[in-house]
Design a protein around this motif. Structure first.
Motif, PDB file in Angstrom:
ATOM      1  N   GLU A  87       0.807  -1.844   0.387  1.00  0.00           N
ATOM      2  CA  GLU A  87       0.386   0.494  -0.022  1.00  0.00           C
ATOM      3  C   GLU A  87       0.818   1.766   0.018  1.00  0.00           C
ATOM      4  O   GLU A  87       0.377   2.596  -0.648  1.00  0.00           O
ATOM      5  N   THR A  88       2.069   1.144   0.782  1.00  0.00           N
ATOM      6  CA  THR A  88       2.942   2.333   0.738  1.00  0.00           C
ATOM      7  C   THR A  88       3.252   2.402  -0.569  1.00  0.00           C
ATOM      8  O   THR A  88       3.517   3.730  -1.209  1.00  0.00           O
ATOM      9  N   GLU A  89       3.869   1.735  -1.101  1.00  0.00           N
ATOM     10  CA  GLU A  89       4.338   2.457  -2.669  1.00  0.00           C
ATOM     11  C   GLU A  89       3.783   2.398  -3.784  1.00  0.00           C
ATOM     12  O   GLU A  89       4.372   3.150  -4.603  1.00  0.00           O
ATOM     13  N   LEU A  90       2.304   2.037  -2.595  1.00  0.00           N
ATOM     14  CA  LEU A  90       1.587   2.597  -4.240  1.00  0.00           C
ATOM     15  C   LEU A  90       0.309   4.172  -4.269  1.00  0.00           C
ATOM     16  O   LEU A  90      -0.307   4.012  -4.755  1.00  0.00           O
ATOM     17  N   ARG A  91       1.654   4.543  -3.110  1.00  0.00           N
ATOM     18  CA  ARG A  91       0.403   5.442  -2.669  1.00  0.00           C
ATOM     19  C   ARG A  91       0.672   6.823  -4.305  1.00  0.00           C
ATOM     20  O   ARG A  91       0.345   7.555  -3.914  1.00  0.00           O
ATOM     21  N   GLN A  92       1.959   6.730  -4.771  1.00  0.00           N
ATOM     22  CA  GLN A  92       2.372   7.673  -5.511  1.00  0.00           C
ATOM     23  C   GLN A  92       3.432   7.060  -6.489  1.00  0.00           C
ATOM     24  O   GLN A  92       4.336   6.732  -5.852  1.00  0.00           O
ATOM     25  N   GLY A  93       3.513   7.909  -7.048  1.00  0.00           N
ATOM     26  CA  GLY A  93       4.676   7.700  -8.063  1.00  0.00           C
ATOM     27  C   GLY A  93       4.649   6.374  -9.430  1.00  0.00           C
ATOM     28  O   GLY A  93       5.644   5.918  -9.845  1.00  0.00           O
ATOM     29  N   VAL A  94       3.159   5.936  -9.029  1.00  0.00           N
ATOM     30  CA  VAL A  94       3.546   5.022 -10.155  1.00  0.00           C
ATOM     31  C   VAL A  94       3.143   5.125 -11.460  1.00  0.00           C
ATOM     32  O   VAL A  94       2.079   6.696 -12.010  1.00  0.00           O
ATOM     33  N   GLN A  95       3.621   5.100 -12.302  1.00  0.00           N
ATOM     34  CA  GLN A  95       3.235   5.537 -14.181  1.00  0.00           C
ATOM     35  C   GLN A  95       3.060   4.830 -15.342  1.00  0.00           C
ATOM     36  O   GLN A  95       1.754   4.680 -15.764  1.00  0.00           O
ATOM     37  N   HIS A  96       2.666   3.201 -14.569  1.00  0.00           N
ATOM     38  CA  HIS A  96       1.788   2.323 -15.069  1.00  0.00           C
ATOM     39  C   HIS A  96       2.306   1.141 -14.738  1.00  0.00           C
ATOM     40  O   HIS A  96       2.921   0.789 -13.737  1.00  0.00           O
ATOM     41  N   ILE A  97       0.778   0.291 -14.598  1.00  0.00           N
ATOM     42  CA  ILE A  97       0.479  -1.080 -14.270  1.00  0.00           C
ATOM     43  C   ILE A  97       0.495  -1.773 -15.056  1.00  0.00           C
ATOM     44  O   ILE A  97      -0.496  -2.095 -16.441  1.00  0.00           O
ATOM     45  N   TYR A  98       1.036  -2.876 -14.854  1.00  0.00           N
ATOM     46  CA  TYR A  98       1.074  -4.097 -15.603  1.00  0.00           C
ATOM     47  C   TYR A  98       0.193  -5.631 -15.142  1.00  0.00           C
ATOM     48  O   TYR A  98      -0.180  -5.521 -13.744  1.00  0.00           O
ATOM     49  N   HIS A  99      -0.090  -6.810 -15.705  1.00  0.00           N
ATOM     50  CA  HIS A  99      -1.368  -7.654 -15.442  1.00  0.00           C
ATOM     51  C   HIS A  99      -0.953  -8.913 -15.631  1.00  0.00           C
ATOM     52  O   HIS A  99      -0.228  -9.399 -17.281  1.00  0.00           O
ATOM     53  N   THR A 100      -0.951  -9.901 -14.787  1.00  0.00           N
ATOM     54  CA  THR A 100      -1.064 -11.554 -15.173  1.00  0.00           C
ATOM     55  C   THR A 100      -2.846 -11.426 -14.558  1.00  0.00           C
ATOM     56  O   THR A 100      -3.075 -11.335 -14.853  1.00  0.00           O
ATOM     57  N   ALA A 101      -2.866 -12.616 -15.334  1.00  0.00           N
ATOM     58  CA  ALA A 101      -3.886 -13.878 -14.732  1.00  0.00           C
ATOM     59  C   ALA A 101      -4.603 -13.665 -13.357  1.00  0.00           C
ATOM     60  O   ALA A 101      -5.581 -13.342 -13.041  1.00  0.00           O
ATOM     61  N   SER A 102      -3.450 -13.171 -12.039  1.00  0.00           N
ATOM     62  CA  SER A 102      -3.712 -12.923 -11.199  1.00  0.00           C
ATOM     63  C   SER A 102      -3.004 -12.222 -10.467  1.00  0.00           C
ATOM     64  O   SER A 102      -2.532 -12.069  -8.911  1.00  0.00           O
ATOM     65  N   ALA A 103      -2.197 -11.524 -11.160  1.00  0.00           N
ATOM     66  CA  ALA A 103      -1.198 -10.451  -9.973  1.00  0.00           C
ATOM     67  C   ALA A 103      -1.074  -8.923 -11.054  1.00  0.00           C
ATOM     68  O   ALA A 103      -1.226  -9.102 -11.661  1.00  0.00           O
ATOM     69  N   PHE A 104      -0.563  -7.774 -10.087  1.00  0.00           N
ATOM     70  CA  PHE A 104       0.014  -6.572 -10.959  1.00  0.00           C
ATOM     71  C   PHE A 104       1.417  -6.293 -10.481  1.00  0.00           C
ATOM     72  O   PHE A 104       1.623  -6.717  -9.662  1.00  0.00           O
ATOM     73  N   ALA A 105       1.732  -5.545 -11.823  1.00  0.00           N
ATOM     74  CA  ALA A 105       3.477  -5.305 -11.287  1.00  0.00           C
ATOM     75  C   ALA A 105       2.843  -3.234 -11.704  1.00  0.00           C
ATOM     76  O   ALA A 105       2.734  -3.309 -12.665  1.00  0.00           O
ATOM     77  N   ALA A 106       3.538  -2.557 -10.818  1.00  0.00           N
ATOM     78  CA  ALA A 106       3.484  -0.943 -11.151  1.00  0.00           C
ATOM     79  C   ALA A 106       4.414  -0.488 -11.309  1.00  0.00           C
ATOM     80  O   ALA A 106       6.074  -0.712 -10.673  1.00  0.00           O
ATOM     81  N   LEU A 107       4.530   0.053 -12.075  1.00  0.00           N
ATOM     82  CA  LEU A 107       6.242   0.858 -13.317  1.00  0.00           C
ATOM     83  C   LEU A 107       6.284   2.147 -12.037  1.00  0.00           C
ATOM     84  O   LEU A 107       5.341   2.562 -12.261  1.00  0.00           O
ATOM     85  N   LYS A 108       6.894   1.980 -12.270  1.00  0.00           N
ATOM     86  CA  LYS A 108       7.197   3.634 -10.641  1.00  0.00           C
ATOM     87  C   LYS A 108       7.772   4.527 -11.683  1.00  0.00           C
ATOM     88  O   LYS A 108       8.654   3.940 -12.332  1.00  0.00           O
ATOM     89  N   SER A 109       8.386   5.961 -11.088  1.00  0.00           N
ATOM     90  CA  SER A 109       8.805   6.999 -12.160  1.00  0.00           C
ATOM     91  C   SER A 109      10.329   6.814 -11.508  1.00  0.00           C
ATOM     92  O   SER A 109      11.230   7.278 -11.910  1.00  0.00           O
TER      93      SER A 109
END
Length: 123
Positions: A87-109
């Motif tokens: 949660e703390t890493e997803l509060r700011q700085g995310v540029q893009h979100i990627y996904h698989t069938a059951s997980a997400f990954a966020a690319l940060k600035s």
């Protein structure tokens, strides 16, 4: 129930395996379908009223990227809706979100990547 909200202003529709989420021109999100598949976003609706720029889905959850670089998730916890561990890493700085069938990954600035969801599928 949501049909009136879908009559105008929809720019993009994302789909899980059994639910939909519509991104509207005003930056709001409307979701429908079975709750366990991401069709009920009422628990986070206050965060989805404006400022959303992109929505992506796993098979049973959705993640919304906001203008401020934060991420909002809903749907089935195991399939990526439970982002509390990062949660703390997803509060700011995310540029893009990627996904698989059951997980997400966020690319940060800062060039880092934050992943959550099913560990067997990249979370």
């Amino acid at each position: 129930a949501v049909s009136a909200q879908l009559q105008s202003g929809v720019e993009e529709v994302s789909a899980s395996a059994a639910a939909f989420a519509a991104l509207k021109a005003d930056g709001s999100v409307v979701a429908w379908g079975p709750e366990g598949w991401g069709g009920d976003c009422s628990s986070v609706q206050d965060k989805l009223r404006d400022g959303v720029t992109r929505v992506c889905a796993t098979d049973r959850a959705f993640a919304a990227l906001k203008l401020d670089g934060s991420v909002v998730t809903w749907g089935h916890p195991v399939w990526g809706a439970d982002s509390s561990a990062v949660e703390t890493e997803l509060r700011q700085g995310v540029q893009h979100i990627y996904h698989t069938a059951s997980a997400f990954a966020a690319l940060k600035s800062d060039g880092s990547v934050v992943a959550w969801g099913d560990p067997l599928e990249g979370g």
